[in-house]
Design a protein around this motif. Structure first.
Motif, PDB file in Angstrom:
ATOM      1  N   GLU A  81       0.784  -1.082   0.113  1.00 34.74           N
ATOM      2  CA  GLU A  81      -0.115  -0.055   0.010  1.00 34.74           C
ATOM      3  C   GLU A  81       0.852   1.408  -0.046  1.00 34.74           C
ATOM      4  O   GLU A  81       0.468   2.198  -0.648  1.00 34.74           O
ATOM      5  CB  GLU A  81      -0.886   0.052   1.273  1.00 34.74           C
ATOM      6  N   MET A  82       1.880   1.302   0.810  1.00 38.98           N
ATOM      7  CA  MET A  82       2.652   2.508   1.047  1.00 38.98           C
ATOM      8  C   MET A  82       3.618   2.750  -0.386  1.00 38.98           C
ATOM      9  O   MET A  82       3.808   3.649  -0.726  1.00 38.98           O
ATOM     10  CB  MET A  82       3.710   2.513   2.177  1.00 38.98           C
ATOM     11  N   GLY A  83       3.879   1.637  -0.966  1.00 42.82           N
ATOM     12  CA  GLY A  83       4.525   1.565  -2.275  1.00 42.82           C
ATOM     13  C   GLY A  83       3.657   2.401  -3.434  1.00 42.82           C
ATOM     14  O   GLY A  83       4.238   2.866  -4.221  1.00 42.82           O
ATOM     15  N   ASP A  84       2.387   1.912  -3.290  1.00 42.15           N
ATOM     16  CA  ASP A  84       1.385   2.658  -4.282  1.00 42.15           C
ATOM     17  C   ASP A  84       1.461   4.124  -3.978  1.00 42.15           C
ATOM     18  O   ASP A  84       1.144   4.965  -4.723  1.00 42.15           O
ATOM     19  CB  ASP A  84      -0.162   1.925  -4.286  1.00 42.15           C
ATOM     20  N   TYR A  85       1.245   4.159  -2.727  1.00 37.08           N
ATOM     21  CA  TYR A  85       1.263   5.960  -2.280  1.00 37.08           C
ATOM     22  C   TYR A  85       2.595   6.578  -2.869  1.00 37.08           C
ATOM     23  O   TYR A  85       2.307   7.582  -3.276  1.00 37.08           O
ATOM     24  CB  TYR A  85       1.328   5.759  -0.651  1.00 37.08           C
ATOM     25  N   LEU A 108      13.006  12.050  -3.878  1.00 35.40           N
ATOM     26  CA  LEU A 108      13.587  11.208  -2.915  1.00 35.40           C
ATOM     27  C   LEU A 108      12.645  10.884  -1.954  1.00 35.40           C
ATOM     28  O   LEU A 108      12.552   9.582  -1.676  1.00 35.40           O
ATOM     29  CB  LEU A 108      14.677  12.070  -2.232  1.00 35.40           C
ATOM     30  N   THR A 109      11.978  11.552  -1.577  1.00 33.08           N
ATOM     31  CA  THR A 109      10.926  11.192  -0.341  1.00 33.08           C
ATOM     32  C   THR A 109       9.811  10.077  -0.922  1.00 33.08           C
ATOM     33  O   THR A 109       9.487   9.226  -0.181  1.00 33.08           O
ATOM     34  CB  THR A 109      10.247  12.481   0.223  1.00 33.08           C
ATOM     35  N   SER A 110       9.406  10.381  -1.961  1.00 34.01           N
ATOM     36  CA  SER A 110       8.311   9.359  -2.654  1.00 34.01           C
ATOM     37  C   SER A 110       8.668   8.008  -2.891  1.00 34.01           C
ATOM     38  O   SER A 110       8.292   7.050  -2.780  1.00 34.01           O
ATOM     39  CB  SER A 110       7.802  10.240  -3.772  1.00 34.01           C
TER      40      SER A 110
END
Length: 414
Positions: free
Chosen positions: A355-359, A395-397
């Motif tokens: 989920e966080m990867g999709d985010y 970088l953050t994303s």
């Protein structure tokens, strides 16, 4: 865990730092550049202290290599067409693009959920404060909103980052937090409109659509249509509230176009851009491989636009990021800029994601889209703040997608 320095653990420093540089760029302006430069130096120091290892995440290293390639191409073009201190200064500004991997390595000490929470809360606060500043500048002083950036386009780009973050946060939050994040996203929209950056206004629809597409598997369908309807109504209401300002900007655009078609007058904003693009294209055809080098743009601009229109235009860039770096560095310059936009999105898309990867993918695509739209009619990099925002935003994303490497191992084991 690395030992604390100055009373803060590195994890807490990471969360505080990433929140400020991603969420408050529109408010604190060029202070973000100092923070990125300082973080680069500090990360090198701590790497030498062996407080944490250099990241071994393959995708992070590829993106770092792309960014370093931009620095190398600029340096090579500058060496071939050396123009003294000016060339050295412009190449020196690009040193920030070498910061990607050291800062990513430092961030890898932290866990993704804690960083995301910090970034979302900071973006919400930054969006509200930036909007208040934009209202004061626009309706109190009759100016285009620039905030702490001191320039309308970097201000708008900083707000596009907070728009991307708060919009995604509103889609995963619950209860009152959903409303607060949604209102923060609207505040970012208002700041972008009041910045007067007409070329970026289509992004107000495109960027949320891109975010929805890449994060679609985690959006509650029962909330999507109502939230989109509320967002549209609120956007329309703000548009009506800001009608005189928006109307003036649109009327100016139409007037410029009419002058070109009816009178052949290229003195308006649109006409000047066409003149600049023509000058840029001529310069690219004259030096397609190594370009004319950094440090020459302004003198070439004045010389060539005067030859074309009789009126010299003292701009520092060619109002299109690909054309601008093709003039500076030849075709390799335009290609490396395209890779800087596409590379992170493609690498994130190809990753096996949670989920966080999709985010993170949605955030990467939203930020890349924002900077691409800025680059079409102005410039997406080349300003200290926009450079810093692009680096820390991507970088953050990407950290939300790839994590520290430990995340990937845990997902694989699971």
């Amino acid at each position: 865990m690395p030992q604390p320095i100055f009373g803060l653990t590195l994890d807490r420093m990471n969360r505080l730092y990433m929140g400020i540089v991603t969420g408050w760029g529109a408010v604190i302006g060029s202070a973000v550049s100092f923070m990125v430069g300082g973080a680069f130096i500090w990360a090198i120091v701590r790497l030498l202290r062996r407080d944490f290892p250099l990241s071994r995440v393959r995708e992070a290293r590829i993106v770092a290599l792309i960014f370093a390639g931009f620095f190398a191409i600029e340096a090579l073009a500058g060496a071939v067409t050396f123009n003294g201190v000016v060339t050295l200064y412009e190449i020196g500004q690009n040193t920030l693009y070498l910061a990607f991997l050291p800062i990513y390595s430092r961030l890898s000490v932290s866990e993704r959920p804690g960083v995301r929470d910090a970034v979302e809360l900071a973006a919400m606060g930054g969006a509200y404060v930036a909007f208040v500043i934009a209202l004061v500048e626009s309706f109190g002083f009759g100016l285009r909103a620039e905030g702490g950036a001191g320039n309308a386009y970097p201000f708008a780009l900083a707000n596009f980052i907070t728009l991307t973050i708060t919009f995604l946060a509103s889609q995963r939050a619950h209860g009152g937090w959903r409303v607060l994040f949604a209102l923060a996203a609207l505040a970012s929209v208002g700041s972008i409109i009041l910045s007067g950056t007409r070329g970026l206004w289509p992004g107000l629809a495109i960027v949320p659509a891109v975010c929805i597409w890449f994060y679609r598997d985690h959006i509650a369908r029962r909330y999507l249509l109502p939230s989109m309807a509320a967002f549209s109504v609120a956007l329309l209401a703000f548009g009506l509230f800001a009608t005189p300002f928006v109307r003036d900007r649109v009327e100016l655009l139409i007037e410029d176009y009419g002058q070109i078609v009816e009178k052949g007058d290229y003195s308006g904003s649109v006409g000047q851009r066409l003149t600049v693009w023509k000058a840029g294209w001529q310069l690219v055809t004259e030096a397609p491989f190594f370009g004319h080098g950094p440090g020459h743009s302004e003198e070439l601009m004045i010389e060539r636009t005067k030859a074309i229109s009789g009126t010299p235009l003292p701009y520092s860039h060619f109002h299109n990021v690909f054309l601008n770096y093709a003039v500076r560095d030849g075709i390799p310059g335009a290609l490396i800029v395209a890779m800087m936009l596409l590379g992170p999105v493609i690498l994130a898309w190809r990753k096996n994601r949670d989920e966080m990867g999709d985010y993170g993918l949605a955030m990467t695509a939203g930020i890349a889209t924002s900077f691409f739209l800025s680059g079409l009619l102005n410039n997406m990099i080349g300003h200290d703040l926009s450079d810093s925002l692009f680096i820390v935003g991507i970088l953050t994303s990407l950290f939300f997608v790839f994590g520290s490497g430990r995340d990937s191992e845990l997902r694989s084991d699971g």
